[in-house]
Design a protein around this motif. Structure first.
Motif, PDB file in Angstrom:
ATOM      1  N   ALA A 232      -2.482   8.882  11.303  1.00  0.00           N
ATOM      2  CA  ALA A 232      -2.899   8.438  12.633  1.00  0.00           C
ATOM      3  C   ALA A 232      -2.375   9.564  13.581  1.00  0.00           C
ATOM      4  N   TYR A 233      -3.453  10.001  14.421  1.00  0.00           N
ATOM      5  CA  TYR A 233      -3.146  11.133  15.496  1.00  0.00           C
ATOM      6  C   TYR A 233      -4.038  11.302  16.452  1.00  0.00           C
ATOM      7  N   LYS A 234      -3.967  11.788  17.565  1.00  0.00           N
ATOM      8  CA  LYS A 234      -4.844  12.255  18.377  1.00  0.00           C
ATOM      9  C   LYS A 234      -4.508  13.720  18.722  1.00  0.00           C
ATOM     10  N   LYS A 235      -5.924  14.252  18.490  1.00  0.00           N
ATOM     11  CA  LYS A 235      -5.739  15.900  18.894  1.00  0.00           C
ATOM     12  C   LYS A 235      -5.540  16.031  20.372  1.00  0.00           C
ATOM     13  N   THR A 236      -5.190  17.259  20.488  1.00  0.00           N
ATOM     14  CA  THR A 236      -5.012  17.679  22.157  1.00  0.00           C
ATOM     15  C   THR A 236      -5.569  19.001  22.063  1.00  0.00           C
ATOM     16  N   SER A 237      -6.525  19.323  21.281  1.00  0.00           N
ATOM     17  CA  SER A 237      -7.421  20.542  21.293  1.00  0.00           C
ATOM     18  C   SER A 237      -8.632  20.242  20.724  1.00  0.00           C
ATOM     19  N   SER A 238      -9.517  21.027  20.365  1.00  0.00           N
ATOM     20  CA  SER A 238     -10.532  21.096  19.581  1.00  0.00           C
ATOM     21  C   SER A 238     -10.430  21.864  18.128  1.00  0.00           C
ATOM     22  N   LEU A 239      -9.106  22.247  17.916  1.00  0.00           N
ATOM     23  CA  LEU A 239      -8.800  22.832  16.653  1.00  0.00           C
ATOM     24  C   LEU A 239      -9.393  22.042  15.286  1.00  0.00           C
ATOM     25  N   ILE A 240      -9.869  22.882  14.396  1.00  0.00           N
ATOM     26  CA  ILE A 240     -10.475  22.290  13.360  1.00  0.00           C
ATOM     27  C   ILE A 240      -9.202  22.564  12.142  1.00  0.00           C
ATOM     28  N   TYR A 241      -8.843  21.406  11.555  1.00  0.00           N
ATOM     29  CA  TYR A 241      -8.012  21.758  10.328  1.00  0.00           C
ATOM     30  C   TYR A 241      -8.372  22.219   9.062  1.00  0.00           C
TER      31      TYR A 241
ATOM     32  N   GLU B 236       0.675  -1.292  -0.070  1.00  0.00           N
ATOM     33  CA  GLU B 236      -0.048   0.173   0.009  1.00  0.00           C
ATOM     34  C   GLU B 236       0.761   1.436  -0.022  1.00  0.00           C
ATOM     35  N   LEU B 237       2.160   1.091  -0.046  1.00  0.00           N
ATOM     36  CA  LEU B 237       2.910   2.334   0.087  1.00  0.00           C
ATOM     37  C   LEU B 237       3.688   2.587  -1.309  1.00  0.00           C
ATOM     38  N   ILE B 238       3.959   3.819  -1.619  1.00  0.00           N
ATOM     39  CA  ILE B 238       4.968   4.058  -2.762  1.00  0.00           C
ATOM     40  C   ILE B 238       5.788   5.093  -2.269  1.00  0.00           C
ATOM     41  N   GLU B 239       6.887   5.347  -3.077  1.00  0.00           N
ATOM     42  CA  GLU B 239       7.788   6.568  -2.729  1.00  0.00           C
ATOM     43  C   GLU B 239       7.058   7.809  -2.901  1.00  0.00           C
ATOM     44  N   ILE B 240       7.256   8.595  -2.181  1.00  0.00           N
ATOM     45  CA  ILE B 240       6.540   9.995  -2.292  1.00  0.00           C
ATOM     46  C   ILE B 240       6.595  10.816  -3.618  1.00  0.00           C
ATOM     47  N   PRO B 241       5.586  10.925  -4.196  1.00  0.00           N
ATOM     48  CA  PRO B 241       5.723  11.667  -5.631  1.00  0.00           C
ATOM     49  C   PRO B 241       6.300  13.139  -5.687  1.00  0.00           C
ATOM     50  N   GLU B 242       6.809  13.501  -6.574  1.00  0.00           N
ATOM     51  CA  GLU B 242       7.459  14.767  -7.052  1.00  0.00           C
ATOM     52  C   GLU B 242       6.241  15.761  -6.664  1.00  0.00           C
ATOM     53  N   CYS B 243       6.545  16.948  -6.053  1.00  0.00           N
ATOM     54  CA  CYS B 243       5.750  18.180  -5.921  1.00  0.00           C
ATOM     55  C   CYS B 243       4.722  17.894  -4.690  1.00  0.00           C
ATOM     56  N   THR B 244       5.061  16.787  -3.792  1.00  0.00           N
ATOM     57  CA  THR B 244       4.107  16.641  -2.666  1.00  0.00           C
ATOM     58  C   THR B 244       4.391  17.733  -1.668  1.00  0.00           C
ATOM     59  N   THR B 245       3.406  18.075  -1.091  1.00  0.00           N
ATOM     60  CA  THR B 245       3.591  19.301   0.021  1.00  0.00           C
ATOM     61  C   THR B 245       3.616  18.711   1.403  1.00  0.00           C
ATOM     62  N   PHE B 246       4.364  19.076   2.406  1.00  0.00           N
ATOM     63  CA  PHE B 246       4.298  18.511   3.863  1.00  0.00           C
ATOM     64  C   PHE B 246       3.982  19.683   4.659  1.00  0.00           C
ATOM     65  N   TYR B 247       2.837  19.126   5.649  1.00  0.00           N
ATOM     66  CA  TYR B 247       2.376  19.966   6.708  1.00  0.00           C
ATOM     67  C   TYR B 247       2.539  19.375   7.967  1.00  0.00           C
ATOM     68  N   TYR B 248       2.684  20.009   9.114  1.00  0.00           N
ATOM     69  CA  TYR B 248       2.631  19.546  10.435  1.00  0.00           C
ATOM     70  C   TYR B 248       1.315  19.902  11.072  1.00  0.00           C
ATOM     71  N   MET B 249       0.739  19.105  11.778  1.00  0.00           N
ATOM     72  CA  MET B 249      -0.633  18.987  12.430  1.00  0.00           C
ATOM     73  C   MET B 249      -0.700  19.741  13.783  1.00  0.00           C
ATOM     74  N   PRO B 250      -0.607  20.997  13.928  1.00  0.00           N
ATOM     75  CA  PRO B 250      -0.559  21.511  15.336  1.00  0.00           C
ATOM     76  C   PRO B 250      -1.747  20.718  16.463  1.00  0.00           C
ATOM     77  N   ASP B 251      -1.257  20.899  17.495  1.00  0.00           N
ATOM     78  CA  ASP B 251      -2.202  20.344  18.740  1.00  0.00           C
ATOM     79  C   ASP B 251      -2.572  18.733  18.234  1.00  0.00           C
ATOM     80  N   SER B 252      -1.512  17.976  18.156  1.00  0.00           N
ATOM     81  CA  SER B 252      -1.720  16.630  17.814  1.00  0.00           C
ATOM     82  C   SER B 252      -0.620  15.836  18.119  1.00  0.00           C
ATOM     83  N   ASN B 253      -0.674  14.649  18.878  1.00  0.00           N
ATOM     84  CA  ASN B 253       0.159  13.769  18.980  1.00  0.00           C
ATOM     85  C   ASN B 253      -0.012  12.619  18.015  1.00  0.00           C
ATOM     86  N   PRO B 254       1.074  12.036  17.258  1.00  0.00           N
ATOM     87  CA  PRO B 254       0.973  11.242  16.446  1.00  0.00           C
ATOM     88  C   PRO B 254       0.956   9.839  17.087  1.00  0.00           C
TER      89      PRO B 254
END
Length: 429
Positions: A91-100, A39-57
């Protein structure tokens, strides 16, 4: 033996790390698990990274053989480039009620010196490769040059805003003079989608763009369409864009414009992206000469459809009646199928889709990643516990039962309506 990718996480400054011992976990609906290698492939070119605030992976600990919450960093997500369909969420758990914000969140891991993602390529139309578009201020020259030729056409001004402010690649095509030309026309809509990218209530996730605030005249629509037809290779005119409501609301004006355009440019492909909620208005458009429709839909189960679209003055059955009418007119039908792991691949959802495909003729299913905070969406869906078969298995089943149906991601000109690009590749590696 299968090597599980390492957990990827971020610090508060957005720096990304891979964990030396904890492993990648993915999510479908509210289930967390370790992904299979297939189910995994090498990340495609032009992929954008984001970190998800108020979350624990969420991570897999191989020493204890358990899943655990990692509290020393934030979860990381990627936004895949056009043409790729995600299979699982982070997969993560939010630590606040923030809506992404409204993005298509996709899991990511680190394996053998490379980022990997659970995704498949569903369309190889390279016209939408981000490398073919200028996202710098230099592009402004192209925009201003065309605007100077048509200073009174408000539609060109709207497309300039989309190209320069929102960096819409379809809008950029207008100023390059190539391929698909978007035609936003409607400031209003008869759906209240909870994932609408042009209008959201203040307490919800902010929309990344504003709606068009006027209805272009017939003359403005015709001028843009015929100008594009004169210069573009493989030209498509598409009504229904992210910076507007639904074009079904101004169908009478669009029908008048389409009738004129078809008389002057009969070979031009005219496409209509819509919820297709009014069969009578759709008949008007078919009579005018539409070549294709792309029906926006997230589900063929009425309760699931209603929970997302919140239709006003129409029902899912009205959408089906419009598709039935398109079949009678011989209009090419594709689905703008909004995909969310854990929704579309549920047993009840798949069965409803198969029943629909048995009753109506659909040529192309455009597999689109749904842009929305997964928690925000699932909290509003009242699902019973049932089997989730996985998106790849779902696609295999569709292909097995309906061999004529093609999968893709983009609208097509008439010459490519029935071309099979052989994607996605669902065979075992």
């Amino acid at each position: 033996m299968y090597e599980i990718p390492n957990l990827v996480y971020a610090d508060k400054n957005g720096n990304i790390y891979d964990h030396p011992s904890l492993k990648m976990v993915v999510r479908s609906e509210n289930y967390n698990f370790v992904p299979y290698e297939l189910e995994l492939i090498e990340i495609p070119e032009c992929t954008t990274f984001y970190y998800m605030p108020d979350s624990n992976p969420i991570a897999y600990n191989p020493e204890t053989a358990t899943l655990e919450e990692f509290s020393r960093g934030y979860a990381v997500s990627v936004f895949l480039p056009p043409g790729y369909l995600r299979l699982f969420l982070p997969a993560y758990k939010k630590t606040s009620s923030l809506i992404y914000p409204l993005y298509a969140y996709t899991a990511v891991g680190w394996l053998n010196g490379k980022f990997v993602v659970p995704a498949i390529k569903v369309d190889k139309d390279n016209k939408w490769n981000p490398k073919l578009f200028d996202f710098t201020d230099k592009f402004r020259f192209r925009v201003e040059k065309l605007l100077s030729k048509y200073p009174n056409n408000r539609l060109y001004k709207q497309l300039a805003k989309c190209a320069l402010e929102y960096h819409c690649t379809a809008a950029k095509n207008v100023f390059y003079g190539r391929w698909e030309c978007p035609m936003p026309t409607s400031p209003v809509c008869n759906s209240r989608c909870i994932g609408c990218i042009s209008l959201q209530p203040a307490e919800c996730c902010p929309s990344p763009q504003q709606r068009i605030d006027f209805v272009p005249s017939v003359e403005e629509i015709v001028e843009v369409a015929l100008n594009h037809y004169e210069v573009a290779k493989d030209p498509i005119i598409s009504f229904g864009q992210g910076c507007e409501g639904d074009p079904i609301m101004v169908a009478d004006r669009i029908a008048k414009a389409v009738s004129i355009i078809k008389k002057k440019a009969p070979e031009l492909t005219i496409n209509f992206n819509s919820n297709c909620s009014d069969p009578e208005k759709m008949k008007m458009l078919f009579d005018a000469g539409l070549d294709s429709i792309r029906v926006s839909i997230n589900s063929f189960v009425e309760s699931t459809y209603n929970a997302y679209y919140n239709p006003v003055g129409y029902k899912l059955d009205d959408v089906f009646k419009s598709i039935e009418l398109a079949n009678k007119y011989g209009v090419y039908v594709s689905l703008n199928y909004l995909m969310m792991p854990g929704i579309n691949d549920r047993e009840s959802e798949v069965n409803a889709l198969l029943d629909f495909l048995s009753a109506y003729k659909v040529e192309l299913i455009q597999l689109r990643n749904l842009n929305i905070d997964p928690d925000y969406l699932f909290e509003r869906m009242k699902f019973k516990v049932e089997e989730i078969m996985g998106i790849k298995n779902m696609l295999k089943l569709i292909k097995k039962k309906f061999k004529h149906i093609k999968f893709g991601y983009f609208n097509r000109p008439k010459k490519d309506f029935y071309k099979d690009f052989g994607l996605p590749n669902l065979k075992r590696r």
